[in-house]
Design a protein around this motif. Sequence first.
Motif, PDB file in Angstrom:
ATOM      1  N   SER A  37      31.172   5.125  18.287  1.00  0.00           N
ATOM      2  CA  SER A  37      31.225   5.947  19.460  1.00  0.00           C
ATOM      3  C   SER A  37      29.629   6.137  19.782  1.00  0.00           C
ATOM      4  CB  SER A  37      32.259   7.538  19.878  1.00  0.00           C
ATOM      5  OG  SER A  37      31.827   8.347  18.867  1.00  0.00           O
ATOM      6  N   LEU A  38      29.550   6.596  18.584  1.00  0.00           N
ATOM      7  CA  LEU A  38      27.732   6.573  18.807  1.00  0.00           C
ATOM      8  C   LEU A  38      27.059   6.066  18.563  1.00  0.00           C
ATOM      9  CD1 LEU A  38      24.815   8.605  17.831  1.00  0.00           C
ATOM     10  CD2 LEU A  38      25.382   8.266  15.174  1.00  0.00           C
ATOM     11  N   GLY A  39      27.476   4.614  18.846  1.00  0.00           N
ATOM     12  CA  GLY A  39      26.218   3.719  19.005  1.00  0.00           C
ATOM     13  C   GLY A  39      25.907   3.259  20.351  1.00  0.00           C
ATOM     14  N   LEU A  40      26.850   3.295  21.321  1.00  0.00           N
ATOM     15  CA  LEU A  40      26.857   3.323  22.458  1.00  0.00           C
ATOM     16  C   LEU A  40      25.485   4.567  23.391  1.00  0.00           C
ATOM     17  CD1 LEU A  40      29.745   1.854  24.296  1.00  0.00           C
ATOM     18  CD2 LEU A  40      27.867   0.775  23.713  1.00  0.00           C
ATOM     19  N   TYR A  41      25.911   5.155  22.860  1.00  0.00           N
ATOM     20  CA  TYR A  41      25.012   6.518  22.722  1.00  0.00           C
ATOM     21  C   TYR A  41      23.389   5.969  21.923  1.00  0.00           C
ATOM     22  CZ  TYR A  41      28.809   9.087  24.091  1.00  0.00           C
ATOM     23  OH  TYR A  41      29.901  10.131  24.540  1.00  0.00           O
ATOM     24  N   VAL A  42      23.440   5.733  21.340  1.00  0.00           N
ATOM     25  CA  VAL A  42      22.036   4.844  20.608  1.00  0.00           C
ATOM     26  C   VAL A  42      21.461   4.360  21.403  1.00  0.00           C
ATOM     27  CG1 VAL A  42      21.126   3.240  18.505  1.00  0.00           C
ATOM     28  CG2 VAL A  42      22.694   5.069  18.047  1.00  0.00           C
ATOM     29  N   ILE A  43      22.443   3.250  22.206  1.00  0.00           N
ATOM     30  CA  ILE A  43      21.625   2.084  22.364  1.00  0.00           C
ATOM     31  C   ILE A  43      21.086   2.473  24.005  1.00  0.00           C
ATOM     32  CG2 ILE A  43      22.659   0.548  24.210  1.00  0.00           C
ATOM     33  CD1 ILE A  43      24.630   0.202  22.062  1.00  0.00           C
ATOM     34  N   ALA A  44      22.219   3.725  24.594  1.00  0.00           N
ATOM     35  CA  ALA A  44      21.255   4.186  25.984  1.00  0.00           C
ATOM     36  C   ALA A  44      19.801   5.256  25.885  1.00  0.00           C
ATOM     37  CB  ALA A  44      22.461   5.043  26.482  1.00  0.00           C
TER      38      ALA A  44
END
Length: 87
Positions: A37-44
Amino acid sequence: MWLNSFLSGLGIGMLAPTIAHIVTKFTSLPMLLGFKSLGLYVIAALINLLVVRYLYRKGFEQRARGVILITFVLAMLLIFTQKLPLN
């Protein structure tokens, strides 16, 4: 002028994290793609950094500052609410 306002920068900066949050909470897409779930926040956050670069190049300093602030605030909020390790 509303084109170069701090508040419009805050709004622009909220777009990518909001989409990441909606995708993480209400779909199974991160699991299908193998993301945590953290991956999408990093991409954002990376998308916001590209937006900041673009805005500074086009001369929208106030708007870029709004995007930087909201990115920082949301990153701190994510760290403190999810209890993510910093090491």
